[in-house]
Design an enzyme around this catalytic site. Structure first.
Site, PDB file in Angstrom:
ATOM      1  N   LYS A  89      -2.759 -36.374 -91.548  1.00  0.00           N
ATOM      2  CA  LYS A  89      -3.037 -36.914 -90.196  1.00  0.00           C
ATOM      3  C   LYS A  89      -3.595 -35.842 -89.272  1.00  0.00           C
ATOM      4  CE  LYS A  89       0.536 -40.415 -90.846  1.00  0.00           C
ATOM      5  NZ  LYS A  89       1.132 -39.907 -92.114  1.00  0.00           N
TER       6      LYS A  89
HETATM    7  O1  NUP Z   1       0.958 -46.112 -90.694  1.00  0.00           O
HETATM    8  C1  NUP Z   1       1.387 -45.348 -91.557  1.00  0.00           C
HETATM    9  N1  NUP Z   1       2.587 -45.599 -92.129  1.00  0.00           N
HETATM   10  C2  NUP Z   1       3.115 -44.812 -93.130  1.00  0.00           C
HETATM   11  O2  NUP Z   1       4.213 -45.100 -93.602  1.00  0.00           O
HETATM   12  C3  NUP Z   1       0.648 -44.245 -92.022  1.00  0.00           C
HETATM   13  C4  NUP Z   1       1.160 -43.443 -93.040  1.00  0.00           C
HETATM   14  N2  NUP Z   1       0.430 -42.420 -93.474  1.00  0.00           N
HETATM   15  N3  NUP Z   1       2.399 -43.715 -93.569  1.00  0.00           N
HETATM   16  C5  NUP Z   1       2.910 -42.848 -94.655  1.00  0.00           C
HETATM   17  O3  NUP Z   1       3.050 -43.618 -95.852  1.00  0.00           O
HETATM   18  C6  NUP Z   1       4.296 -42.252 -94.395  1.00  0.00           C
HETATM   19  O4  NUP Z   1       4.191 -41.054 -93.673  1.00  0.00           O
HETATM   20  C7  NUP Z   1       4.788 -42.042 -95.814  1.00  0.00           C
HETATM   21  O5  NUP Z   1       4.189 -40.879 -96.381  1.00  0.00           O
HETATM   22  C8  NUP Z   1       4.248 -43.257 -96.559  1.00  0.00           C
HETATM   23  C9  NUP Z   1       5.186 -44.445 -96.585  1.00  0.00           C
HETATM   24  O6  NUP Z   1       6.334 -44.139 -97.296  1.00  0.00           O
HETATM   25  P1  NUP Z   1       7.398 -45.250 -97.803  1.00  0.00           P
HETATM   26  O7  NUP Z   1       7.845 -46.011 -96.599  1.00  0.00           O
HETATM   27  O8  NUP Z   1       6.689 -46.138 -98.817  1.00  0.00           O
HETATM   28  O9  NUP Z   1       8.486 -44.438 -98.424  1.00  0.00           O
END
Ligand code: NUP
Length: 270
Positions: A89
């Site tokens: 990010k």
């Molecule tokens: O909007 C977002 N939501 C999200 O959960 C953008 C993300 N990049 N993430 C990332 O996706 C979050 O930081 C984590 O690495 C992954 C979700 O993890 P989980 O909820 O499947 O364990």
């Protein structure tokens, strides 16, 4: 090979829209195994079931100086034909973004990165210039706080439009090299559908299923393109920590296989 070609090839080869998030929580790893072996075994158990992996830098940075070593190791353990997304990010003034892009693409050799559009075009442009890499712009995130800003109605040409749709529109305009994608949470299927309508062909990275409660069916139906593709559906904890025991690799494979089948059942014919 360009990011999108690599992605399409792994989607076809593994018949999968799943991206496994390598977000290791060291307290959930069996005592008798090192972090590197844990990650290796997860990758070996799942690499024929995914279209991509995503590594969130936070979990490695939280380990201190060792973290960078493990981050590098995790990236290197992934077979070269499978694309790897750096979930970092990033986004800053141009000069700093150029350094971030060098670190992620040149030093760590990731295929794609997530970036934050809040600082505007010049903060994203240094990433876009790496035309062979994928750039995923945060558009409508999966967390509850996404409502604070992203769903605010903004006045544009005398019409009210939610901020996340303005981000989608700008992202299309910035996509001159064909390497831009969006990040949209599975927890907001209605927004996902509107974004897909506005960007019919762009790849969308969709996190938020599993622990965050997003709906898998709606993620597929609203998130894929007209060919049942271009959605990269991420699952992290639900897969890599499917078991805390010695059977963690087998259980992660089972969880990934179950999700892959579920997703494919909702896809349009391909
Ligand atoms: O909007 C977002 N939501 C999200 O959960 C953008 C993300 N990049 N993430 C990332 O996706 C979050 O930081 C984590 O690495 C992954 C979700 O993890 P989980 O909820 O499947 O364990």
């Amino acid at each position: 090979m360009k990011f999108l070609e690599k992605l399409n090839s792994s989607v076809n080869c593994n018949q999968s829209l799943i991206c496994i998030g390598l977000d290791p929580d060291t307290s959930l790893i069996p005592d008798n195994i090192s972090l590197e072996d844990f990650i290796r075994q997860i990758i070996e158990a799942t690499s024929d079931l995914v279209c991509a992996y995503k590594i969130n830098f936070a979990f490695f940075e939280a380990m201190g100086s060792e973290g960078y070593h493990f981050l590098h190791a995790a990236r290197s353990l992934i077979p070269r034909h499978i694309p790897v997304i750096a979930d970092a990010k990033r986004g800053d003034i141009g000069n700093t973004s150029r350094a971030y892009a060098r670190a992620i693409f040149e030093k760590l050799d990731f295929d794609a990165v997530t970036v934050n559009p809040y600082m505007g075009y010049d903060s994203i442009q240094p990433f876009l210039e790496h035309s062979e890499r994928g750039i995923f712009i945060l558009c409508r995130t999966s967390n509850p706080g996404a409502n604070d800003f992203q769903n605010l109605q903004c006045l544009k040409d005398e019409n009210k439009t939610p901020l996340y749709l303005l981000v989608a529109e700008k992202s299309r305009q910035w996509n001159i090299h064909g390497n831009v994608g969006l990040v949209v949470g599975a927890t907001c299927p209605e927004e996902l559908g509107l974004i897909r309508k506005q960007c019919p062909e762009m790849p969308i990275l969709i996190p938020g299923i599993g622990h965050q409660g997003g709906d898998v069916r709606l993620a597929v139906v609203n998130g894929t393109d007209s060919n049942g593709r271009s959605a990269i559906i991420n699952s992290s904890r639900q897969i890599i920590h499917a078991s805390r025991g010695d059977d963690f690799a087998i259980q992660s494979r089972q969880a990934a296989n179950k999700l892959r089948k579920e997703i494919n059942q909702y896809r349009r014919p391909f």
